[in-house]
Design a protein around this motif. Structure first.
Motif, PDB file in Angstrom:
ATOM      1  N   SER A 115       0.833  -1.207   0.000  1.00 51.00           N
ATOM      2  CA  SER A 115       0.000   0.000   0.000  1.00 51.00           C
ATOM      3  C   SER A 115       0.869   1.259   0.000  1.00 51.00           C
ATOM      4  CB  SER A 115      -0.919   0.012   1.219  1.00 51.00           C
ATOM      5  OG  SER A 115      -1.855  -1.023   1.144  1.00 51.00           O
ATOM      6  N   VAL A 116       1.924   1.250   0.792  1.00 52.39           N
ATOM      7  CA  VAL A 116       2.823   2.408   0.845  1.00 52.39           C
ATOM      8  C   VAL A 116       3.485   2.616  -0.513  1.00 52.39           C
ATOM      9  CG1 VAL A 116       4.990   3.250   1.841  1.00 52.39           C
ATOM     10  CG2 VAL A 116       3.213   2.348   3.329  1.00 52.39           C
ATOM     11  N   GLY A 117       3.876   1.519  -1.148  1.00 55.26           N
ATOM     12  CA  GLY A 117       4.460   1.630  -2.486  1.00 55.26           C
ATOM     13  C   GLY A 117       3.485   2.239  -3.474  1.00 55.26           C
ATOM     14  N   GLU A 118       2.237   1.783  -3.420  1.00 57.32           N
ATOM     15  CA  GLU A 118       1.207   2.337  -4.304  1.00 57.32           C
ATOM     16  C   GLU A 118       0.959   3.806  -3.997  1.00 57.32           C
ATOM     17  OE1 GLU A 118      -2.183  -0.198  -3.778  1.00 57.32           O
ATOM     18  OE2 GLU A 118      -1.231  -1.894  -4.770  1.00 57.32           O
ATOM     19  N   LEU A 119       0.930   4.149  -2.710  1.00 55.03           N
ATOM     20  CA  LEU A 119       0.720   5.545  -2.322  1.00 55.03           C
ATOM     21  C   LEU A 119       1.878   6.424  -2.796  1.00 55.03           C
ATOM     22  CD1 LEU A 119      -0.768   5.170   1.268  1.00 55.03           C
ATOM     23  CD2 LEU A 119      -1.942   5.992  -0.779  1.00 55.03           C
ATOM     24  N   ASN A 120       3.107   5.927  -2.678  1.00 59.88           N
ATOM     25  CA  ASN A 120       4.262   6.689  -3.165  1.00 59.88           C
ATOM     26  C   ASN A 120       4.140   6.945  -4.659  1.00 59.88           C
ATOM     27  OD1 ASN A 120       5.682   7.104  -0.792  1.00 59.88           O
ATOM     28  ND2 ASN A 120       6.802   5.186  -0.955  1.00 59.88           N
ATOM     29  N   SER A 121       3.725   5.923  -5.384  1.00 56.63           N
ATOM     30  CA  SER A 121       3.541   6.071  -6.820  1.00 56.63           C
ATOM     31  C   SER A 121       2.464   7.111  -7.128  1.00 56.63           C
ATOM     32  CB  SER A 121       3.170   4.718  -7.422  1.00 56.63           C
ATOM     33  OG  SER A 121       2.909   4.846  -8.785  1.00 56.63           O
ATOM     34  N   THR A 122       1.369   7.038  -6.390  1.00 56.50           N
ATOM     35  CA  THR A 122       0.278   7.998  -6.588  1.00 56.50           C
ATOM     36  C   THR A 122       0.730   9.413  -6.251  1.00 56.50           C
ATOM     37  OG1 THR A 122      -1.345   6.290  -6.039  1.00 56.50           O
ATOM     38  CG2 THR A 122      -2.081   8.572  -5.881  1.00 56.50           C
ATOM     39  N   VAL A 123       1.454   9.561  -5.159  1.00 56.20           N
ATOM     40  CA  VAL A 123       1.949  10.889  -4.763  1.00 56.20           C
ATOM     41  C   VAL A 123       2.889  11.443  -5.833  1.00 56.20           C
ATOM     42  CG1 VAL A 123       3.454  12.078  -3.115  1.00 56.20           C
ATOM     43  CG2 VAL A 123       1.625  10.609  -2.283  1.00 56.20           C
ATOM     44  N   ASN A 124       3.778  10.595  -6.348  1.00 56.41           N
ATOM     45  CA  ASN A 124       4.694  11.054  -7.400  1.00 56.41           C
ATOM     46  C   ASN A 124       3.920  11.505  -8.629  1.00 56.41           C
ATOM     47  OD1 ASN A 124       6.992  10.594  -5.864  1.00 56.41           O
ATOM     48  ND2 ASN A 124       7.245   8.510  -6.607  1.00 56.41           N
ATOM     49  N   SER A 125       2.890  10.760  -8.995  1.00 55.42           N
ATOM     50  CA  SER A 125       2.066  11.157 -10.144  1.00 55.42           C
ATOM     51  C   SER A 125       1.376  12.494  -9.882  1.00 55.42           C
ATOM     52  CB  SER A 125       1.011  10.090 -10.430  1.00 55.42           C
ATOM     53  OG  SER A 125       1.609   8.881 -10.808  1.00 55.42           O
ATOM     54  N   LEU A 126       0.842  12.656  -8.677  1.00 56.58           N
ATOM     55  CA  LEU A 126       0.170  13.913  -8.340  1.00 56.58           C
ATOM     56  C   LEU A 126       1.140  15.089  -8.340  1.00 56.58           C
ATOM     57  CD1 LEU A 126      -2.253  12.697  -5.533  1.00 56.58           C
ATOM     58  CD2 LEU A 126      -2.861  13.429  -7.838  1.00 56.58           C
ATOM     59  N   VAL A 127       2.353  14.864  -7.858  1.00 56.05           N
ATOM     60  CA  VAL A 127       3.365  15.931  -7.861  1.00 56.05           C
ATOM     61  C   VAL A 127       3.674  16.337  -9.293  1.00 56.05           C
ATOM     62  CG1 VAL A 127       5.803  16.402  -7.379  1.00 56.05           C
ATOM     63  CG2 VAL A 127       4.366  15.389  -5.607  1.00 56.05           C
ATOM     64  N   GLN A 128       3.801  15.354 -10.180  1.00 52.29           N
ATOM     65  CA  GLN A 128       4.057  15.681 -11.588  1.00 52.29           C
ATOM     66  C   GLN A 128       2.906  16.488 -12.179  1.00 52.29           C
ATOM     67  OE1 GLN A 128       4.762  11.867 -13.387  1.00 52.29           O
ATOM     68  NE2 GLN A 128       6.902  11.799 -12.719  1.00 52.29           N
ATOM     69  N   ILE A 129       1.681  16.095 -11.853  1.00 50.38           N
ATOM     70  CA  ILE A 129       0.516  16.829 -12.354  1.00 50.38           C
ATOM     71  C   ILE A 129       0.521  18.258 -11.825  1.00 50.38           C
ATOM     72  CG2 ILE A 129      -2.010  16.977 -12.192  1.00 50.38           C
ATOM     73  CD1 ILE A 129      -2.018  13.874 -12.286  1.00 50.38           C
ATOM     74  N   VAL A 130       0.828  18.427 -10.545  1.00 47.84           N
ATOM     75  CA  VAL A 130       0.870  19.767  -9.951  1.00 47.84           C
ATOM     76  C   VAL A 130       1.950  20.606 -10.616  1.00 47.84           C
ATOM     77  CG1 VAL A 130       1.482  21.006  -7.831  1.00 47.84           C
ATOM     78  CG2 VAL A 130      -0.139  19.113  -7.737  1.00 47.84           C
ATOM     79  N   GLU A 131       3.098  19.999 -10.886  1.00 45.41           N
ATOM     80  CA  GLU A 131       4.179  20.749 -11.549  1.00 45.41           C
ATOM     81  C   GLU A 131       3.750  21.192 -12.945  1.00 45.41           C
ATOM     82  OE1 GLU A 131       7.412  17.974 -11.292  1.00 45.41           O
ATOM     83  OE2 GLU A 131       7.986  18.652  -9.267  1.00 45.41           O
ATOM     84  N   ILE A 132       3.060  20.320 -13.668  1.00 42.01           N
ATOM     85  CA  ILE A 132       2.564  20.689 -15.008  1.00 42.01           C
ATOM     86  C   ILE A 132       1.569  21.836 -14.899  1.00 42.01           C
ATOM     87  CG2 ILE A 132       1.118  19.879 -16.923  1.00 42.01           C
ATOM     88  CD1 ILE A 132       2.447  17.089 -16.488  1.00 42.01           C
ATOM     89  N   HIS A 133       0.637  21.735 -13.949  1.00 45.75           N
ATOM     90  CA  HIS A 133      -0.348  22.809 -13.767  1.00 45.75           C
ATOM     91  C   HIS A 133       0.332  24.109 -13.354  1.00 45.75           C
ATOM     92  CE1 HIS A 133      -4.045  20.649 -14.477  1.00 45.75           C
ATOM     93  NE2 HIS A 133      -3.670  19.678 -13.663  1.00 45.75           N
ATOM     94  N   GLN A 134       1.341  24.025 -12.527  1.00 47.24           N
ATOM     95  CA  GLN A 134       2.063  25.232 -12.100  1.00 47.24           C
ATOM     96  C   GLN A 134       2.734  25.901 -13.295  1.00 47.24           C
ATOM     97  OE1 GLN A 134       2.044  26.659  -9.119  1.00 47.24           O
ATOM     98  NE2 GLN A 134       3.345  28.310  -9.838  1.00 47.24           N
ATOM     99  N   ARG A 135       3.391  25.097 -14.144  1.00 49.90           N
ATOM    100  CA  ARG A 135       4.021  25.682 -15.337  1.00 49.90           C
ATOM    101  C   ARG A 135       2.961  26.315 -16.245  1.00 49.90           C
ATOM    102  NH1 ARG A 135       7.238  20.929 -15.004  1.00 49.90           N
ATOM    103  NH2 ARG A 135       5.925  19.901 -16.549  1.00 49.90           N
ATOM    104  N   ASN A 136       1.828  25.609 -16.424  1.00 51.10           N
ATOM    105  CA  ASN A 136       0.749  26.164 -17.248  1.00 51.10           C
ATOM    106  C   ASN A 136       0.211  27.458 -16.645  1.00 51.10           C
ATOM    107  OD1 ASN A 136       0.952  24.085 -19.087  1.00 51.10           O
ATOM    108  ND2 ASN A 136      -0.723  22.904 -18.201  1.00 51.10           N
ATOM    109  N   PHE A 137       0.061  27.492 -15.343  1.00 51.96           N
ATOM    110  CA  PHE A 137      -0.428  28.681 -14.654  1.00 51.96           C
ATOM    111  C   PHE A 137       0.537  29.857 -14.857  1.00 51.96           C
ATOM    112  CE2 PHE A 137      -0.799  31.247 -10.735  1.00 51.96           C
ATOM    113  CZ  PHE A 137      -2.114  31.640 -10.864  1.00 51.96           C
ATOM    114  N   GLU A 138       1.829  29.564 -14.744  1.00 51.11           N
ATOM    115  CA  GLU A 138       2.821  30.628 -14.944  1.00 51.11           C
ATOM    116  C   GLU A 138       2.767  31.163 -16.378  1.00 51.11           C
ATOM    117  OE1 GLU A 138       6.450  28.736 -13.713  1.00 51.11           O
ATOM    118  OE2 GLU A 138       5.932  28.866 -11.589  1.00 51.11           O
TER     119      GLU A 138
END
Length: 119
Positions: free
Chosen positions: A60-83
């Motif tokens: 479960s922790v491994g899956e959560l880490n994977s999910t968190v990494n995916s969400l961080v990537q999405i947030v970074e993309i949205h941040q660049r788009n926002f800028e």
């Protein structure tokens, strides 16, 4: 085993009371040992269940880490788009100010200075 101890105790001239107390004590010790064996088996089962739970939690922790990494990537993309959007908005605002200034100049040429526009 108990019979052997009883026989040995008879040979050592123990009284029936002493023999009964020894037998009773041995029975209590045997009961305690039986309970310890049952408890140990239960403990082994619990340890097995805990190991299984730990394995599941690791997955479960491994899956959560994977999910968190995916969400961080999405947030970074949205941040660049926002800028980029902010930059585009700033360019638009500058263009609007330029158009407003140009419109004022045109209006001043057509109608004269702004204070004369009152009718």
């Amino acid at each position: 085993m108990i019979a052997k101890l009883v026989r040995e105790n008879k040979e050592s001239n123990l009284t029936d009371t002493d023999l009964a107390m020894s037998t009773e004590r041995l029975d209590r010790i045997e009961g305690i040992l039986d309970k310890l064996i049952v408890d140990r088996q239960a403990d082994r089962q619990e340890v097995g269940e805990l190991r299984s739970s730990v394995s599941e939690l690791r997955l479960s922790v491994g899956e959560l880490n994977s999910t968190v990494n995916s969400l961080v990537q999405i947030v970074e993309i949205h941040q660049r788009n926002f800028e980029r959007i902010i930059e585009e908005i700033q360019v638009m605002k500058a263009e609007i100010r330029g158009l407003q200034l140009e419109n004022r100049r045109i209006l001043e040429r057509v109608f004269g200075p702004e204070e004369d526009w009152e009718t």
